[in-house]
Design a protein around this motif. Sequence first.
Motif, PDB file in Angstrom:
ATOM      1  N   LEU A  66       0.848  -1.382  -0.042  1.00  0.00           N
ATOM      2  CA  LEU A  66      -0.055   0.167  -0.012  1.00  0.00           C
ATOM      3  C   LEU A  66       0.853   1.257  -0.012  1.00  0.00           C
ATOM      4  N   ASN A  67       0.303   2.173  -0.534  1.00  0.00           N
ATOM      5  CA  ASN A  67       1.060   3.665  -0.624  1.00  0.00           C
ATOM      6  C   ASN A  67       1.367   3.980   0.864  1.00  0.00           C
ATOM      7  N   ARG A  68       2.262   4.315   1.261  1.00  0.00           N
ATOM      8  CA  ARG A  68       2.565   4.704   2.836  1.00  0.00           C
ATOM      9  C   ARG A  68       2.101   5.878   3.201  1.00  0.00           C
ATOM     10  N   PHE A  69       1.699   6.757   2.206  1.00  0.00           N
ATOM     11  CA  PHE A  69       1.087   7.967   2.414  1.00  0.00           C
ATOM     12  C   PHE A  69      -0.113   8.063   2.657  1.00  0.00           C
ATOM     13  N   LEU A  70      -1.031   6.984   2.395  1.00  0.00           N
ATOM     14  CA  LEU A  70      -2.706   6.830   2.347  1.00  0.00           C
ATOM     15  C   LEU A  70      -2.623   7.110   4.034  1.00  0.00           C
ATOM     16  N   GLN A  71      -3.931   7.809   4.150  1.00  0.00           N
ATOM     17  CA  GLN A  71      -4.626   8.115   5.638  1.00  0.00           C
ATOM     18  C   GLN A  71      -5.148   6.848   6.053  1.00  0.00           C
ATOM     19  N   LEU A  72      -5.631   6.677   7.248  1.00  0.00           N
ATOM     20  CA  LEU A  72      -6.341   5.734   8.000  1.00  0.00           C
ATOM     21  C   LEU A  72      -7.550   5.235   7.061  1.00  0.00           C
ATOM     22  N   GLU A  73      -8.237   6.261   6.643  1.00  0.00           N
ATOM     23  CA  GLU A  73      -9.561   5.868   5.972  1.00  0.00           C
ATOM     24  C   GLU A  73      -9.291   5.197   4.772  1.00  0.00           C
ATOM     25  N   GLY A  74      -8.058   5.914   3.775  1.00  0.00           N
ATOM     26  CA  GLY A  74      -7.581   5.473   2.616  1.00  0.00           C
ATOM     27  C   GLY A  74      -6.911   3.871   2.809  1.00  0.00           C
ATOM     28  N   ARG A  75      -6.390   3.543   3.660  1.00  0.00           N
ATOM     29  CA  ARG A  75      -5.878   2.415   3.970  1.00  0.00           C
ATOM     30  C   ARG A  75      -6.869   1.378   4.025  1.00  0.00           C
ATOM     31  N   ILE A  76      -8.018   1.551   4.820  1.00  0.00           N
ATOM     32  CA  ILE A  76      -9.104   0.791   5.136  1.00  0.00           C
ATOM     33  C   ILE A  76      -9.927   0.557   4.009  1.00  0.00           C
ATOM     34  N   SER A  77     -10.348   1.664   3.153  1.00  0.00           N
ATOM     35  CA  SER A  77     -10.902   1.338   1.810  1.00  0.00           C
ATOM     36  C   SER A  77     -10.162   0.661   0.810  1.00  0.00           C
ATOM     37  N   THR A  78      -8.907   0.941   0.656  1.00  0.00           N
ATOM     38  CA  THR A  78      -8.007   0.141  -0.063  1.00  0.00           C
ATOM     39  C   THR A  78      -8.015  -1.289   0.224  1.00  0.00           C
ATOM     40  N   LEU A  79      -7.837  -1.695   1.326  1.00  0.00           N
ATOM     41  CA  LEU A  79      -7.987  -3.148   1.636  1.00  0.00           C
ATOM     42  C   LEU A  79      -9.229  -3.819   1.476  1.00  0.00           C
ATOM     43  N   ILE A  80     -10.157  -3.094   1.594  1.00  0.00           N
ATOM     44  CA  ILE A  80     -11.851  -3.413   1.352  1.00  0.00           C
ATOM     45  C   ILE A  80     -11.714  -3.719  -0.008  1.00  0.00           C
ATOM     46  N   ASP A  81     -11.174  -2.957  -0.977  1.00  0.00           N
ATOM     47  CA  ASP A  81     -11.023  -3.291  -2.279  1.00  0.00           C
ATOM     48  C   ASP A  81     -10.373  -4.412  -2.852  1.00  0.00           C
ATOM     49  N   ILE A  82      -9.106  -4.395  -2.042  1.00  0.00           N
ATOM     50  CA  ILE A  82      -8.094  -5.335  -2.353  1.00  0.00           C
ATOM     51  C   ILE A  82      -8.757  -6.921  -2.052  1.00  0.00           C
ATOM     52  N   ILE A  83      -9.328  -7.158  -0.763  1.00  0.00           N
ATOM     53  CA  ILE A  83      -9.396  -8.446  -0.407  1.00  0.00           C
ATOM     54  C   ILE A  83     -10.245  -9.296  -1.328  1.00  0.00           C
ATOM     55  N   PRO A  84     -11.395  -8.896  -1.896  1.00  0.00           N
ATOM     56  CA  PRO A  84     -12.289  -9.776  -2.774  1.00  0.00           C
ATOM     57  C   PRO A  84     -11.402 -10.236  -3.988  1.00  0.00           C
ATOM     58  N   GLN A  85     -10.322  -9.637  -4.168  1.00  0.00           N
ATOM     59  CA  GLN A  85      -9.228  -9.894  -5.366  1.00  0.00           C
ATOM     60  C   GLN A  85      -8.244 -10.895  -5.040  1.00  0.00           C
ATOM     61  N   LEU A  86      -8.086 -11.284  -3.927  1.00  0.00           N
ATOM     62  CA  LEU A  86      -7.112 -12.190  -3.503  1.00  0.00           C
ATOM     63  C   LEU A  86      -7.723 -13.684  -3.473  1.00  0.00           C
ATOM     64  N   ARG A  87      -6.709 -14.375  -3.723  1.00  0.00           N
ATOM     65  CA  ARG A  87      -6.914 -15.932  -3.698  1.00  0.00           C
ATOM     66  C   ARG A  87      -6.877 -16.336  -2.252  1.00  0.00           C
ATOM     67  N   VAL A  88      -8.033 -16.688  -1.602  1.00  0.00           N
ATOM     68  CA  VAL A  88      -7.965 -16.968  -0.241  1.00  0.00           C
ATOM     69  C   VAL A  88      -8.810 -18.072  -0.018  1.00  0.00           C
ATOM     70  N   VAL A  89      -8.839 -19.004   1.020  1.00  0.00           N
ATOM     71  CA  VAL A  89      -9.588 -20.153   1.408  1.00  0.00           C
ATOM     72  C   VAL A  89     -10.331 -19.728   2.801  1.00  0.00           C
ATOM     73  N   PRO A  90     -11.507 -19.069   2.655  1.00  0.00           N
ATOM     74  CA  PRO A  90     -12.090 -18.824   3.748  1.00  0.00           C
ATOM     75  C   PRO A  90     -12.369 -19.830   4.674  1.00  0.00           C
ATOM     76  N   GLU A  91     -12.510 -21.059   4.433  1.00  0.00           N
ATOM     77  CA  GLU A  91     -12.662 -22.291   5.370  1.00  0.00           C
ATOM     78  C   GLU A  91     -11.503 -22.475   6.254  1.00  0.00           C
ATOM     79  N   ASP A  92     -10.331 -21.854   5.653  1.00  0.00           N
ATOM     80  CA  ASP A  92      -9.295 -22.102   6.577  1.00  0.00           C
ATOM     81  C   ASP A  92      -9.124 -20.830   7.685  1.00  0.00           C
ATOM     82  N   PHE A  93      -9.923 -19.751   7.567  1.00  0.00           N
ATOM     83  CA  PHE A  93      -9.780 -19.187   8.557  1.00  0.00           C
ATOM     84  C   PHE A  93     -10.608 -19.420   9.948  1.00  0.00           C
TER      85      PHE A  93
END
Length: 92
Positions: free
Chosen positions: A44-71
């Motif tokens: 992530l861009n280190r200059f993102l503020q807290l809201e930007g970091r959260i919003s960006t991670l919310i955008d990113i997570i659905p794109q990742l290859r994860v196995v929710p059953e392992d959580f």
Amino acid sequence: MKYTQTTLDKIARVLDEAEYIVRYERGNFQSGYCILEQRKVVVLNRFLQLEGRISTLIDIIPQLRVVPEDFSPEVRRIYEEVLAAAHATSEG
């Protein structure tokens, strides 16, 4: 979803259990982030503020290859909240 440090920490737990590394770096990121899928690194861009970091991670997570059953149950719940938030944002 509230934009607090606690929320950011919870979202980071999803990435941690999915074995992704989150790094905050300088760089020319058009969208504020870069995903290195083969290495399971999210930058992530280190200059993102807290809201930007959260919003960006919310955008990113659905794109990742994860196995929710392992959580763990708590992280799976957080993951589902993130997916719902991402869906709501994309419809907005």
